[in-house]
Design an enzyme around this catalytic site. Structure first.
Site: not given
Ligand code: F6R
Length: 607
Positions: A2, A28, A75, A101-102, A479, A483, A486, A502, A602
């Site tokens: 959060c 967040r 969150w 937060n936590g 990747e 993208k 998500e 396979h 994030k």
């Molecule tokens: C996807 C994304 C997440 C982060 C993951 C790790 O777009 O942003 O998959 O890459 O949560 O986050 P960090 O790099 O902050 O440890």
């Protein structure tokens, strides 16, 4: 996960400041939002479920009275995202309000204990135990700071907490363990927040709060103490050189699109990193018995690509591993000779930090690559490199991924030099190519954007996508898949192209879109075979190809071209860009908010 924010102003109302700061922290989490202010010895609270703008429309978050207050954007972890579970939470007497937060791991036991003492809980959250614990301690005659210390001493898990109380209405009390907390020092105000972005337009003077510290904010500034022995800590603010503009949209409809466009300049910045740290890290990698590349999500994909770079350039075998699996898979194998290179944009990802902590306990060397100076990863790494991408607000990582790749490529090149495994000429050529990557990235974004937007229109209704690549392009494919799924909620699968036959190929039927990442590298010939296999079964082929690759272009239904001559080890930095744009435009076509995909945050600070 959060976001928390608090402020004490010399003049004016805190509520609009809190509201604006929470907006900057919304990445967040955005399940619910809440604010509390103090005025004439009374708490004023507004909170509700939903995104900040919606809650503001319903309740007007700006009209709470008072110059002191805290806020929270949530969150959800414990308790559904309902109004009752939104922060702030208060004690029974309505005197103490807390944002957190936590995750409080022992909350069930604490709640039982407090309920037996007569406390009445209104929410299903873990966080609500905190105001009740403080209330209980206050009954014993402690000051608020003492009560807060006693309360946090009972908490197991992670927290960044901000507390206000009518007992001391001109103060905010904060504490930190594992979850991030920073203090901002302005001319006429003092702030606390989960990250610097929250107060960046107000001040660039920041104090990073460490694990195990309590902070009291007041009209005279801030005071820090250690929770363990109550001793005072003296720490001066540092100047943060991010401009507030760096954290705004600058005319783009979404942060994600802005951040995709920022990649050329971010890549330029990664070429100006401090040599000393890169060199030190290279030395550690060179000496390592065994190297684990540990990360989550997008950062893990950077690690996977890096494992190819280290192997091809420096002949160093590494283990790229998803952080949440690290302890189970390699925990016992880690020892004093192991080196862990942890990659985390935020530097706060719980799974990554957990893996690092395990490695530290086993005396391994920890190296960090992160975008956030002052984050936990920077503090627990023996050496860290800051990737210098500036704040990334869009939940989906874009510019930070390509910057990570650029830093990792620089490390691999340095190691190659040190080890003398490839010729000087080859190293020089690669260094030169790396220098030009930013301008090539710029060309790709500018020249391919419209074409990719049209592709998204064409494929918007596809039920599922396949992403395939060979060698290092497998990381690019993964990747691209992440993208798309998500932010556009398009179910997608990614495989090394050779593995697709396979099993996964059974999914293919007429018109099934398969995206091939196919730079002209050593895998080119084989990937042509893989394209044929898919085509023979009716797949629609979308290829990311090198300019002038007529062979693949003639097989593909659609293609996006990348300039000629990109070396294999650097190819993910550029070949991922069209995939980022594709995901972005697919999200727009499908009516999704690319900056705030559902259920995500994030910074993932829970395990
Ligand atoms: C996807 C994304 C997440 C982060 C993951 C790790 O777009 O942003 O998959 O890459 O949560 O986050 P960090 O790099 O902050 O440890």
């Amino acid at each position: 996960m959060c976001g928390i924010f608090g402020c004490i102003l010399k003049n004016g109302d805190a509520a609009p400041i809190i509201h604006a700061a929470l907006k900057r922290l919304e990445y967040r989490g955005y399940d619910s939002v809440g604010e509390v202010t103090i005025h004439k010895d009374k708490l004023f609270i507004k909170k509700d479920q939903g995104k900040i703008d919606d809650v503001h429309t319903r309740h007007n978050l700006d009209d709470l009275p008072g110059r002191v207050g805290v806020g929270h954007t949530r969150w959800a972890t414990h308790g559904a995202p309902y109004q009752t579970n939104a922060h702030p939470h208060i004690d029974c007497a309505g005197q103490v309000a807390v944002v957190h937060n936590g995750v409080i791991e022992n909350f069930a036991e604490l709640r039982r204990e407090l309920e037996e003492l007569g406390h009445v809980f209104k929410s299903k959250t873990d966080s609500e135990v905190i105001p009740h614990l403080i209330e209980e301690k206050l009954k014993g005659g402690l000051t608020l700071l003492e009560a807060m210390r006693e309360a946090v001493n009972r908490l197991e898990g992670s927290y960044a907490i901000a507390v206000v109380s009518v007992d001391e209405p001109d103060k905010i009390f904060c504490a930190r363990k594992e979850s991030p907390l920073v203090v901002g020092v302005g001319e006429d105000a003092v702030y606390c927040a989960s990250d610097i972005t929250a107060f960046l337009p107000l001040t660039n003077r920041a104090v990073i709060i460490e694990n195990g510290e309590l902070v009291v904010l007041g009209d005279d500034g801030y005071g820090i103490r250690k929770i363990a022995d109550f001793s005072s800590v003296s720490r001066e603010p540092q100047i943060i050189d991010w401009t507030p503009k760096m954290a705004e949209k600058q005319g783009y409809p979404h942060f994600m699109l802005k951040e995709i466009h920022e990649q050329p300049s971010c890549l330029r910045d990664t070429l100006k990193l401090q040599e000393r740290y890169l060199e030190l890290m290279t030395t550690f990698l060179d000496r390592a018995g065994e190297v684990f590349l540990v990360a989550c999500g997008t950062s893990y994909h950077a690690c996977l690509a890096a494992s190819y770079m280290f192997s091809k350039l420096a002949f160093l075998a590494t283990h790229p591993i998803i952080a949440s699996e690290f302890v189970e898979q390699h925990g016992r194998a880690v020892n004093i000779d192991s080196t862990i290179l942890a990659v985390s944009q935020s530097g706060e990802t719980a799974d990554t930090l957990d893996a690092v902590e395990h490695a530290r306990l086993r005396a391994a060397t920890v190296l960090g690559l992160t975008n956030v100076i002052g984050s936990t990863l920077t503090r627990i790494s023996r050496v860290y490199v800051s990737q210098q991408s500036g704040p990334e607000v869009g939940v989906a990582a874009t510019k930070t991924f390509t910057s990570q790749l650029s830093v990792l490529a620089q490390l691999a090149l340095r190691l190659a030099k040190k080890r003398g495994k490839i010729s000087h000429l080859e190293i020089e050529q690669l260094e030169e190519k790396l220098e030009h990557i930013p301008e090539v990235a710029e060309m790709i974004v500018q020249s391919q954007r419209e074409k990719i937007r049209q592709l998204a229109k064409k494929y918007r209704d596809a039920r599922c996508f396949f992403f395939l690549g060979r060698g290092i392009s497998w990381a690019t494919a993964l990747e691209g898949r992440l993208k798309l799924l998500e932010i556009a909620y398009a179910p997608s699968i990614a495989y090394p192209a050779g593995e697709s036959k396979h099993g996964p190929i059974s999914l293919i039927e007429e018109g099934f879109p398969v995206i091939f990442v196919c730079p002209r590298d050593e895998t080119h010939k084989t990937i042509v075979g893989n394209i044929m296999e898919m085509k023979a079964r009716g797949a629609s082929i979308i290829a990311i190809v090198e300019e002038g690759d007529e062979e693949i272009k003639s097989l593909a239904d659609d293609y996006v071209e990348i300039v000629k001559g990109v070396p294999e080890v650097l190819s993910p930095i550029l070949y991922v860009v069209p995939l980022q744009l594709f995901a972005y435009y697919m999200a727009i076509e499908r009516g999704c908010d690319p900056d705030m995909p559902r259920n995500l945050a994030k910074s993932v600070t829970v395990k």
